[in-house]
Design a protein around this motif. Structure first.
Motif, mmCIF file in Angstrom:
data_model
loop_
_atom_site.group_PDB
_atom_site.id
_atom_site.type_symbol
_atom_site.label_atom_id
_atom_site.label_comp_id
_atom_site.label_asym_id
_atom_site.label_seq_id
_atom_site.Cartn_x
_atom_site.Cartn_y
_atom_site.Cartn_z
ATOM 1 N N LEU A 240 0.823 -1.277 0.299
ATOM 2 C CA LEU A 240 0.022 0.472 0.198
ATOM 3 C C LEU A 240 0.932 1.797 0.179
ATOM 4 N N TYR A 241 1.738 1.448 1.001
ATOM 5 C CA TYR A 241 3.066 2.209 1.249
ATOM 6 C C TYR A 241 3.821 2.371 0.262
ATOM 7 N N GLY A 242 4.496 1.592 -0.472
ATOM 8 C CA GLY A 242 5.327 1.121 -1.454
ATOM 9 C C GLY A 242 6.774 1.113 -0.518
ATOM 10 N N ASN A 243 7.029 0.722 0.572
ATOM 11 C CA ASN A 243 8.449 0.991 1.114
ATOM 12 C C ASN A 243 8.108 -0.019 2.272
ATOM 13 N N THR A 244 9.252 -0.241 3.006
ATOM 14 C CA THR A 244 9.330 -0.982 3.662
ATOM 15 C C THR A 244 9.559 -0.441 5.584
ATOM 16 N N VAL A 245 9.279 -1.018 6.702
ATOM 17 C CA VAL A 245 9.797 -0.810 7.996
ATOM 18 C C VAL A 245 10.494 -1.523 8.478
ATOM 19 N N ASP A 246 11.912 -1.936 9.010
ATOM 20 C CA ASP A 246 12.179 -2.860 9.778
ATOM 21 C C ASP A 246 12.047 -2.331 10.849
ATOM 22 N N MET A 247 10.430 -3.865 11.391
ATOM 23 C CA MET A 247 10.061 -4.478 12.233
ATOM 24 C C MET A 247 11.174 -5.173 12.601
ATOM 25 N N GLY B 264 14.708 9.011 40.107
ATOM 26 C CA GLY B 264 14.896 9.971 40.036
ATOM 27 C C GLY B 264 15.116 9.712 38.061
ATOM 28 N N PHE B 265 15.606 8.094 37.409
ATOM 29 C CA PHE B 265 15.586 8.502 36.380
ATOM 30 C C PHE B 265 14.213 8.847 35.726
ATOM 31 N N THR B 266 14.751 9.099 34.723
ATOM 32 C CA THR B 266 14.025 9.723 33.417
ATOM 33 C C THR B 266 13.587 9.478 32.372
ATOM 34 N N PRO B 267 12.849 8.165 32.265
ATOM 35 C CA PRO B 267 12.625 7.519 31.074
ATOM 36 C C PRO B 267 12.367 8.176 29.426
ATOM 37 N N VAL B 268 13.280 7.938 28.280
ATOM 38 C CA VAL B 268 12.905 8.812 27.714
ATOM 39 C C VAL B 268 11.424 8.119 26.865
ATOM 40 N N GLN B 269 10.812 9.827 26.620
ATOM 41 C CA GLN B 269 9.528 10.097 26.267
ATOM 42 C C GLN B 269 9.737 10.969 24.434
ATOM 43 N N PRO B 270 9.303 10.466 23.960
ATOM 44 C CA PRO B 270 9.801 10.878 22.883
ATOM 45 C C PRO B 270 8.443 11.820 22.146
ATOM 46 N N VAL C 34 12.533 3.385 9.230
ATOM 47 C CA VAL C 34 12.488 2.285 9.974
ATOM 48 C C VAL C 34 11.395 2.898 11.218
ATOM 49 N N SER C 35 10.746 2.676 12.139
ATOM 50 C CA SER C 35 9.725 2.879 12.728
ATOM 51 C C SER C 35 10.179 3.624 13.812
ATOM 52 N N ALA C 36 9.298 4.703 13.922
ATOM 53 C CA ALA C 36 9.249 5.376 15.338
ATOM 54 C C ALA C 36 9.562 4.629 16.426
ATOM 55 N N SER C 37 9.259 3.244 16.552
ATOM 56 C CA SER C 37 9.335 2.813 17.434
ATOM 57 C C SER C 37 10.988 1.783 17.555
ATOM 58 N N ASP C 38 11.225 1.825 16.350
ATOM 59 C CA ASP C 38 13.150 1.392 16.298
ATOM 60 C C ASP C 38 14.033 2.754 16.757
ATOM 61 N N TYR D 165 6.608 10.897 11.928
ATOM 62 C CA TYR D 165 6.770 10.003 11.295
ATOM 63 C C TYR D 165 4.869 9.528 10.157
ATOM 64 N N LEU D 166 4.869 8.830 9.153
ATOM 65 C CA LEU D 166 4.025 9.005 8.538
ATOM 66 C C LEU D 166 2.673 7.804 9.073
ATOM 67 N N ALA D 167 1.707 7.350 7.671
ATOM 68 C CA ALA D 167 0.553 6.845 8.433
ATOM 69 C C ALA D 167 0.788 5.282 9.377
ATOM 70 N N ASN D 168 1.917 5.280 8.308
ATOM 71 C CA ASN D 168 2.766 3.419 8.542
ATOM 72 C C ASN D 168 3.604 3.079 9.064
ATOM 73 N N GLY D 169 4.212 3.720 10.453
ATOM 74 C CA GLY D 169 4.904 4.123 11.553
ATOM 75 C C GLY D 169 6.073 4.371 10.736
ATOM 76 N N GLN D 170 6.357 4.695 10.081
ATOM 77 C CA GLN D 170 7.727 4.848 9.058
ATOM 78 C C GLN D 170 8.340 6.527 9.775
ATOM 79 N N CYS D 171 9.711 6.527 10.369
ATOM 80 C CA CYS D 171 10.177 7.713 10.813
ATOM 81 C C CYS D 171 10.369 8.457 9.976
ATOM 82 N N VAL D 172 10.545 9.853 9.829
ATOM 83 C CA VAL D 172 10.940 10.506 8.690
ATOM 84 C C VAL D 172 12.052 11.717 8.897
ATOM 85 N N GLU D 173 12.192 11.956 10.101
ATOM 86 C CA GLU D 173 12.831 12.913 10.905
ATOM 87 C C GLU D 173 13.261 12.810 12.332
#
Length: 427
Positions: free
Chosen positions: A39-46, A98-104, A171-175, A201-209
């Motif tokens: 559908l989206y013409g690309n692959t995301v490394d899950m 006091g550790f702060t987990p990564v929250q993008p 890569v996905s936003a999760s990656d 990221y795009l609707a399919n989860g792929q990160c672009v920036e």
């Protein structure tokens, strides 16, 4: 009427087919990914075999459930997370977290905006040619190939203070989040990099920036590095002349506990800089400073995060016979103690539970340097026949002019030695 009946039957059949299709895709994630690619013409490394349970979620038996991104089996390093409902945090250290987990900060954008970014946003520094040794940088080894590519990009761009760049590989936003957490876990020397970032990221989860964030030390980074190196060198110099890795480890434990004050309001408290230069931090700063100092002394030391009545950070140290847990934050009391120094996973089971990628760090089962005593002297580092370190008659003193009464010496005011942070090599 017959026409209406046929229409109703047709609608019912379509509904059944639709429900059946949804069930098929739900039971076959690979088919879903394949459809997304068409559908989206690309692959995301899950990550292969990944089943996201969410940060801090538990399995039915109360143990932390996390899947290693590169598909390695969860039992690879032998750590078994204890049940969180059995935790009992001592009152004297309760709240010393006091550790702060990564929250993008993540934003989904339309395809047209992504296309505009593709034409204008470069990938910055790619990090091609960088390699990271398995013993010193364990989190890098946990990643998929594409996640490692993002890791190298984040590392290289942070060195140049680049703020925005596009991932080189799909890569996905999760990656990206996983890779960023790995960079933070492996590199305490990059004190100017904030432990949060933004992404699009795009609707399919792929990160672009990817947008990195930097603290105030980035405004004059060279001067900040000089202060950081000088403060670290003051502690490293005293430890370097000692004979064994255990003696060096203990020296740095004592020196850091003497030099730093626990302060939940401390500036840049997720960084090693806050502990070494400013002398005030939370668990994350203590742990990242300890990691950096032992790294410089050639002792494998890892940044470990999890839960200890709150989000918490401590260290895992490798000595001759195995790995040990060390929590300098909790040993920084009115007088330096060793209640949380060189402990096994069994010792920590009621107070510390690893989470996220930290569950894949080596299990801590060392015995030769395990501290069986509680408050008071630590061992000399000479293994005894009973398996524990023998008592040290001089353990009441602390290095570098530190005080055993809890007073703080700012390491940034001691000496003027400098040392360049070690860069990853080809090993």
């Amino acid at each position: 009427m017959k026409v209406v009946n046929k229409i109703m039957i047709g609608i019912a059949v379509l509904c059944l087919l639709l429900c059946g299709g949804i069930l098929v895709f739900a039971l076959n994630p690979d088919m879903t990914s394949s459809l997304a690619q068409k559908l989206y013409g690309n692959t995301v490394d899950m990550p292969p075999g990944t089943e996201e349970t969410g940060e801090g979620q538990t399995s039915g038996n109360g143990n932390i459930s996390v899947t290693l991104p590169n598909g390695m089996p969860g039992e690879m390093n032998g750590y078994v997370a204890p049940s969180m409902d059995q935790m009992q945090i001592p009152e004297d250290v309760s709240g010393r977290t006091g550790f702060t987990p990564v929250q993008p900060e993540e934003q989904q954008i339309p395809d047209q905006e992504a296309q505009n970014l593709k034409e204008t946003l470069g990938s910055g520094e790619t990090g091609d040619g960088l390699s990271f040794s398995a013993e010193k940088y364990p989190y890098y080894q946990m990643l998929t190939e594409n996640q490692q590519s993002v890791y190298r990009q984040i590392y290289a761009n942070a060195q140049d203070l680049t703020e925005k760049f596009a991932p080189e590989k799909a890569v996905s936003a999760s990656d990206v989040k996983t890779a960023f957490e790995a960079v933070i876990g492996d590199h305490p020397e990059m004190f100017w990099l904030e432990t949060g970032y933004s992404s699009k990221y795009l609707a399919n989860g792929q990160c672009v920036e990817i947008d990195l964030k930097y603290n105030s030390t980035a405004d004059d980074l060279e001067s900040a590095k000089q202060r950081f190196d000088a403060a670290a060198q003051n502690l490293i110099t005293g430890a370097a002349s000692l004979d064994s890795n255990y003696e060096k480890e203990k020296y740095v434990h004592d020196a850091l506990a003497s030099a730093v004050t626990y302060d939940l309001t401390a500036d840049m408290n997720q960084s090693a800089y806050s502990a070494l230069v400013n002398g005030k931090s939370v668990c994350a700063g203590y742990a990242r400073a300890y990691q950096y100092l032992l790294q410089q002394l050639g002792i494998p030391c890892y940044y470990c995060t999890g839960y200890s009545g709150g989000d918490h950070a401590w260290n895992i140290v490798k000595l001759e016979d195995g790995y040990y847990n060390v929590d300098v934050t909790w040993d920084d009391a009115a007088a330096i103690r060793y209640d949380y120094f060189n402990k096994t996973d069994a010792d920590f089971a009621s107070t510390h539970v690893r989470q996220n990628l930290s569950v894949y760090l080596p299990a801590c089962n060392g015995t030769a340097y395990r501290q069986e005593n509680t408050t008071g002297a630590a061992g000399t580092g000479q293994p005894s026949e009973a398996g524990g370190a023998t008592p040290d008659p001089d353990a009441g003193t602390t290095p570098s002019g530190g005080q055993t009464d809890g007073s703080v010496t700012d390491p940034g005011q001691q000496g003027d030695g400098t040392q360049e942070p070690e860069q990853p090599g080809s090993s």
